[in-house]
Design an enzyme around this catalytic site. Structure first.
Site, PDB file in Angstrom:
ATOM      1  N   GLY A  33     -88.270 -46.800 -55.182  1.00 51.73           N
ATOM      2  CA  GLY A  33     -87.479 -45.564 -55.076  1.00 51.73           C
ATOM      3  C   GLY A  33     -88.013 -44.500 -56.027  1.00 51.73           C
ATOM      4  N   HIS A  34     -88.189 -44.892 -57.295  1.00 50.63           N
ATOM      5  CA  HIS A  34     -88.744 -43.946 -58.275  1.00 50.63           C
ATOM      6  C   HIS A  34     -90.135 -43.481 -57.841  1.00 50.63           C
ATOM      7  CE1 HIS A  34     -86.165 -46.556 -61.049  1.00 50.63           C
ATOM      8  NE2 HIS A  34     -85.638 -45.357 -61.201  1.00 50.63           N
ATOM      9  N   SER A 183     -82.679 -50.348 -59.981  1.00 50.42           N
ATOM     10  CA  SER A 183     -83.090 -51.138 -61.155  1.00 50.42           C
ATOM     11  C   SER A 183     -82.113 -52.282 -61.395  1.00 50.42           C
ATOM     12  CB  SER A 183     -83.137 -50.254 -62.403  1.00 50.42           C
ATOM     13  OG  SER A 183     -83.987 -49.149 -62.197  1.00 50.42           O
TER      14      SER A 183
HETATM   15  P1  AMP Z   1     -82.460 -44.032 -62.322  1.00 52.25           P
HETATM   16  O1  AMP Z   1     -83.642 -44.555 -63.079  1.00 52.25           O
HETATM   17  O2  AMP Z   1     -81.660 -45.100 -61.654  1.00 52.25           O
HETATM   18  O3  AMP Z   1     -81.634 -43.072 -63.143  1.00 52.25           O
HETATM   19  O4  AMP Z   1     -83.043 -43.174 -61.128  1.00 52.25           O
HETATM   20  C1  AMP Z   1     -83.939 -42.118 -61.357  1.00 52.25           C
HETATM   21  C2  AMP Z   1     -84.102 -41.320 -60.088  1.00 52.25           C
HETATM   22  O5  AMP Z   1     -84.592 -42.157 -59.043  1.00 52.25           O
HETATM   23  C3  AMP Z   1     -82.777 -40.725 -59.590  1.00 52.25           C
HETATM   24  O6  AMP Z   1     -83.008 -39.422 -59.087  1.00 52.25           O
HETATM   25  C4  AMP Z   1     -82.385 -41.682 -58.498  1.00 52.25           C
HETATM   26  O7  AMP Z   1     -81.552 -41.100 -57.516  1.00 52.25           O
HETATM   27  C5  AMP Z   1     -83.739 -42.029 -57.917  1.00 52.25           C
HETATM   28  N1  AMP Z   1     -83.654 -43.296 -57.177  1.00 52.25           N
HETATM   29  C6  AMP Z   1     -83.116 -44.459 -57.609  1.00 52.25           C
HETATM   30  N2  AMP Z   1     -83.154 -45.389 -56.621  1.00 52.25           N
HETATM   31  C7  AMP Z   1     -83.700 -44.786 -55.538  1.00 52.25           C
HETATM   32  C8  AMP Z   1     -83.998 -45.201 -54.201  1.00 52.25           C
HETATM   33  N3  AMP Z   1     -83.734 -46.430 -53.775  1.00 52.25           N
HETATM   34  N4  AMP Z   1     -84.565 -44.310 -53.352  1.00 52.25           N
HETATM   35  C9  AMP Z   1     -84.828 -43.040 -53.769  1.00 52.25           C
HETATM   36  N5  AMP Z   1     -84.575 -42.587 -55.016  1.00 52.25           N
HETATM   37  C10 AMP Z   1     -84.019 -43.431 -55.883  1.00 52.25           C
END
Ligand code: AMP
Length: 281
Positions: A33-34, A183
């Site tokens: 995703g990231h 994560s």
């Molecule tokens: P986080 O590290 O969980 O704060 O996520 C960082 C960024 O990655 C945020 O903008 C999330 O929305 C994005 N993100 C997390 N999981 C996904 C995913 N499965 N698909 C797309 N973007 C994601």
């Protein structure tokens, strides 16, 4: 790729960096995703900055701040392979050098859905995003639709505070069985992992019902609810059919709406969402 831990080093590095600067904020423990955000940023930026910061102000007192998964060496390898130019990985005292007293709140958007069970969560998110934007001054910032309420809050605060950053929303990346990459998925026990795609199935059921002619928001919500009720070990936190900007429930899906769902599975809280686009008559 350069790795910096202080705002001073970051500023020095970015002062002469080619523009546009694309920014991908994360809490680390990177997954596909990231990396999709990084790929999008890479495709339209001269300089790509990724931040890794597990932001304490968005965790409540009984949440998993200390247990949040971390693997910085692996994150750095993935960032390098993904074409990131600069990783900004500050410690908490670099971002919040003394007791922080100034917070950003996005009234109305921050209190419902995820905000209802995590009262200070979005205040922490909005504050850290504002701080990071001030530190980096990016041209564009990339956020996942996976955290849909967060994306709308970031859009709104950027507009209201005239931060002059273009917010780019990117589609949710999923495992082959439909589970949205996250994560926190490493914490799912094997039996929970097997049940976790129920959220995506519930969203798909709502989309199917809409295409079969069901337009009432409450009926589409009930379709999602019943999928979760049939999933053992899962309890629904909320399911809702909302306006894609205000996140208020809609009575009837006559224009594009958004289906939101949140479920407790074991100790974990899983969220997902999907667009609801009514078919042409
Ligand atoms: P986080 O590290 O969980 O704060 O996520 C960082 C960024 O990655 C945020 O903008 C999330 O929305 C994005 N993100 C997390 N999981 C996904 C995913 N499965 N698909 C797309 N973007 C994601």
């Amino acid at each position: 790729m350069r790795v910096v831990e202080t705002v001073a080093d970051l500023r020095r590095l970015l002062a002469g960096a080619p523009r546009p600067v694309g920014f991908v904020p994360t809490m680390g423990y990177l997954h596909q995703g990231h990396m999709s955000l990084v790929a999008r940023a890479r495709s339209e930026s001269a300089t790509v900055v990724l931040s890794i910061f597990v932001n304490p102000t968005q965790f409540g007192p009984n949440e998993d701040l200390d247990r949040y998964p971390r693997d910085v060496p692996r994150d750095l390898r993935m960032s390098d392979e993904g074409g990131v130019d600069v990783v900004f990985a500050p410690g908490a005292s670099e971002v919040y050098p003394r007791q922080h007293r100034t917070f950003v709140e996005v009234k109305g958007l921050q209190d419902r859905w995820e905000g209802a069970s995590r009262p200070e969560h979005f205040r922490g998110v909005a504050t850290v995003v504002t701080l990071l934007f001030r530190m980096l001054q990016p041209d564009r910032a990339y956020f996942g639709e996976k955290d849909y309420q967060q994306l709308q809050i970031v859009r709104r605060l950027t507009e209201d505070l005239r931060l002059d950053v273009e917010i780019v929303g990117c589609p949710t990346i999923r495992e082959p069985d439909g589970l949205a990459c996250s994560s926190r998925n490493v914490y799912l026990r094997p039996d929970e992992r097997q049940r976790a795609p129920a959220l995506h199935r519930a969203l798909e059921s709502a989309q199917k019902a809409l295409h079969a002619g069901v337009r009432r928001g409450t009926m589409l919500r009930d379709v999602m609810t019943s999928v979760i009720e049939q999933t053992s070990g899962a309890t629904l936190d909320y399911a809702a059919v909302v306006d894609p900007e205000t996140l208020e429930p809609v009575e009837s899906v006559d224009h594009e709406a958004r289906a939101l769902i949140a479920v407790h599975l074991g100790n974990l809280h899983l969220i997902d969402n999907a667009p609801l686009i009514p078919p042409h008559k």
